[in-house]
Design an enzyme around this catalytic site. Structure first.
Site, PDB file in Angstrom:
ATOM      1  N   GLY A 209       4.905   1.396   4.666  1.00 61.52           N
ATOM      2  CA  GLY A 209       6.210   2.050   4.497  1.00 61.52           C
ATOM      3  C   GLY A 209       7.246   1.194   3.785  1.00 61.52           C
ATOM      4  O   GLY A 209       7.957   1.678   2.892  1.00 61.52           O
TER       5      GLY A 209
ATOM      6  N   GLU B 268      -5.182  -5.000  10.642  1.00 55.61           N
ATOM      7  CA  GLU B 268      -4.174  -3.964  10.840  1.00 55.61           C
ATOM      8  C   GLU B 268      -4.502  -3.172  12.106  1.00 55.61           C
ATOM      9  O   GLU B 268      -5.326  -2.238  12.058  1.00 55.61           O
ATOM     10  CB  GLU B 268      -4.166  -2.998   9.661  1.00 55.61           C
TER      11      GLU B 268
ATOM     12  N   HIS C 119      -9.394   1.041   4.775  1.00 59.54           N
ATOM     13  CA  HIS C 119      -8.127   1.243   5.479  1.00 59.54           C
ATOM     14  C   HIS C 119      -8.364   2.189   6.653  1.00 59.54           C
ATOM     15  O   HIS C 119      -9.176   3.106   6.566  1.00 59.54           O
ATOM     16  CB  HIS C 119      -7.083   1.823   4.514  1.00 59.54           C
TER      17      HIS C 119
ATOM     18  N   SER D  30       3.537  -2.000  10.367  1.00 59.59           N
ATOM     19  CA  SER D  30       4.985  -1.992  10.613  1.00 59.59           C
ATOM     20  C   SER D  30       5.655  -3.330  10.304  1.00 59.59           C
ATOM     21  O   SER D  30       6.561  -3.757  11.023  1.00 59.59           O
ATOM     22  CB  SER D  30       5.283  -1.533  12.052  1.00 59.59           C
TER      23      SER D  30
ATOM     24  N   ASN E 277       0.860  -1.180   0.000  1.00 61.65           N
ATOM     25  CA  ASN E 277       0.000   0.000   0.000  1.00 61.65           C
ATOM     26  C   ASN E 277       0.900   1.235   0.000  1.00 61.65           C
ATOM     27  O   ASN E 277       1.477   1.575   1.026  1.00 61.65           O
ATOM     28  CB  ASN E 277      -0.893  -0.023   1.255  1.00 61.65           C
ATOM     29  N   TRP E 278       1.002   1.855  -1.161  1.00 64.44           N
ATOM     30  CA  TRP E 278       1.922   2.997  -1.290  1.00 64.44           C
ATOM     31  C   TRP E 278       1.365   4.267  -0.649  1.00 64.44           C
ATOM     32  O   TRP E 278       2.061   5.262  -0.545  1.00 64.44           O
ATOM     33  CB  TRP E 278       2.219   3.269  -2.769  1.00 64.44           C
ATOM     34  N   LYS E 279       0.091   4.250  -0.315  1.00 67.10           N
ATOM     35  CA  LYS E 279      -0.582   5.446   0.240  1.00 67.10           C
ATOM     36  C   LYS E 279      -0.375   6.633  -0.701  1.00 67.10           C
ATOM     37  O   LYS E 279      -0.321   6.450  -1.914  1.00 67.10           O
ATOM     38  CB  LYS E 279      -0.083   5.742   1.654  1.00 67.10           C
TER      39      LYS E 279
ATOM     40  N   GLU F  35      -6.803   4.630   7.719  1.00 68.49           N
ATOM     41  CA  GLU F  35      -6.647   6.060   7.414  1.00 68.49           C
ATOM     42  C   GLU F  35      -7.895   6.602   6.732  1.00 68.49           C
ATOM     43  O   GLU F  35      -8.259   7.767   6.921  1.00 68.49           O
ATOM     44  CB  GLU F  35      -5.384   6.273   6.554  1.00 68.49           C
TER      45      GLU F  35
ATOM     46  N   GLY G 188       2.448   2.362  10.631  1.00 69.30           N
ATOM     47  CA  GLY G 188       3.376   3.478  10.450  1.00 69.30           C
ATOM     48  C   GLY G 188       4.103   3.917  11.707  1.00 69.30           C
ATOM     49  O   GLY G 188       4.735   4.967  11.734  1.00 69.30           O
TER      50      GLY G 188
HETATM   51  C1  PEP Z   1      -0.688   0.152   5.905  1.00 68.05           C
HETATM   52  O1  PEP Z   1      -0.771   1.320   5.585  1.00 68.05           O
HETATM   53  O2  PEP Z   1      -1.547  -0.635   5.509  1.00 68.05           O
HETATM   54  C2  PEP Z   1       0.434  -0.272   6.740  1.00 68.05           C
HETATM   55  C3  PEP Z   1       0.393  -1.456   7.266  1.00 68.05           C
HETATM   56  O3  PEP Z   1       1.451   0.632   6.919  1.00 68.05           O
HETATM   57  P1  PEP Z   1       2.908   0.330   7.588  1.00 68.05           P
HETATM   58  O4  PEP Z   1       3.410  -0.942   6.993  1.00 68.05           O
HETATM   59  O5  PEP Z   1       3.735   1.521   7.198  1.00 68.05           O
HETATM   60  O6  PEP Z   1       2.695   0.228   9.056  1.00 68.05           O
END
Ligand code: PEP
Length: 253
Positions: free
Chosen positions: A235, A166, A94, A213, A9-11, A96, A172
Site C-alpha cells: 500500500g 510477509e 506472493h 503494513s 509491489n503495486w499489485k 495473494e 494490507g
Molecule cells: C505486499 O503486498 O507485499 C505487502 C506487503 O502489502 P502491504 O504493504 O500493503 O501490507
C-alpha cells in the site's frame, strides 16, 4: 554487509498514465538514495513504460508474477523470456497468488528456477497465515516454504535470491509484525534454512526483506534489526512520498 533493498509491489493498481506519473515523481525522490537497491513492481500493462522511464536511473523494475514455461499455449500468462525483456526482478509466490490463484511451494519452485535461468532475480515470498500463527506453526510453515520453494538450487543460484518474509495477517491490514518478531523469524528460521541449503557464506549474503503494513512511521524500526535487509512494500508504495520515506529510512539504517 548486505545492501538494503526496498521494493514496491503495486499489485493491481495504476493504469499506464498513472504509472508514468508515479514513476516520474518517484525518480526525483529516490535519486539521492544510491546506497540502497530500489525497485518498483507495477502491473504487467505498465511494465513497458516503466522500463523506458527507469532505464539508466539505477531504480530496478520487477514483475509481480510469471509462468515457468518459455512459451506456448498458456493463455493469459507471461513467460520468463518476456519478463526478462523488461525487468530485472520478479515477485514469486506472493501470498495473494497462493491464496487466490492456487500457487503452491511446488509451483513457486518451478517459477524460481525459471526466473534464475533467465537472469531474473526472484523475490520469493513466504509467510504464515493468521491461523498458522495462532496455532504456533509460524516457524514450521516458513521453514517448509523456504525449503520447498527453493529446493534443488545450487549455492550459486541461492546467492542470487531475495526472500521476502510477509506474514499473511500483516499484509494490507495495518497490523505489522513487531520488528523484533520479524527479525527473529529472519534470523532464527529463514537464514538457518538457507544455511542448510546453500552453506553459511551464501546464506549470510542473501537479503531477507520484511513485508506487511510497512509505513514511513514503522520502517526505521524494521531496518535497525540485524537480519531485516529491506522491505517489500504494498500500500505505501502507491504514493511517491510514502515509498520514498521508507527508502530514506532504509538508506539511513
Ligand atoms: C505486499 O503486498 O507485499 C505487502 C506487503 O502489502 P502491504 O504493504 O500493503 O501490507
Amino acid at each position: 554487509m548486505r545492501r538494503k533493498f526496498v521494493a514496491g509491489n503495486w499489485k493491481m493498481n495504476k493504469t499506464i498514465s498513472e504509472a508514468r506519473q508515479l514513476i516520474t515523481e518517484l525518480l526525483l525522490a529516490l535519486k539521492p538514495l544510491e546506497d540502497i537497491d530500489r525497485a518498483v513492481c507495477p502491473p504487467a500493462t505498465a511494465l513497458p513504460i516503466a522500463a523506458r522511464l527507469l532505464e539508466g536511473t539505477g531504480v530496478g523494475l520487477g514483475a509481480q508474477n510469471m509462468y515457468w514455461q518459455e512459451n506456448g499455449a498458456y493463455t493469459g500468462e507471461l513467460s520468463p523470456r518476456m519478463v526478462a525483456e523488461l525487468c530485472q526482478y520478479v515477485i514469486i509466490g506472493h501470498s495473494e497468488r497462493r491464496q487466490y490463484f492456487g500457487e503452491t511451494d511446488e509451483t513457486v519452485n518451478l517459477k524460481v528456477k525459471a526466473a534464475l535461468t533467465h537472469g531474473l532475480t526472484p523475490i520469493v515470498c513466504i509467510g504464515e497465515s493468521l491461523e498458522e500463527n495462532r496455532a504456533g506453526k509460524t516457524a514450521e510453515v516458513v521453514s517448509r516454504q523456504t525449503r520447498e520453494g527453493l529446493a534443488d538450487l545450487t549455492p550459486e543460484e541461492g546467492a542470487r535470491l531475495v526472500i521476502a518474509y510477509e506474514p499473511v495477517w500483516a499484509i494490507g491490514t495495518g497490523l505489522a509484525a513487531t520488528a523484533e518478531d520479524a527479525n527473529a523469524i529472519h534470523r532464527d528460521v529463514v537464514r538457518p534454512a538457507l544455511t542448510e541449503m546453500f552453506g553459511d557464506e551464501v546464506a549470510q549474503g542473501i537479503r531477507i526483506q520484511y513485508g506487511g503494513s510497512v509505513t514511513p512511521e514503522n520502517a526505521a524500526g524494521f531496518f535497525s534489526q540485524s537480519d531485516i535487509d529491506g522491505a517489500l512494500v504494498g500500500g505505501a508504495s502507491l504514493k511517491a512520498e510514502s515509498f520514498a520515506a521508507i527508502a530514506r529510512a532504509a538508506a539511513g539504517a
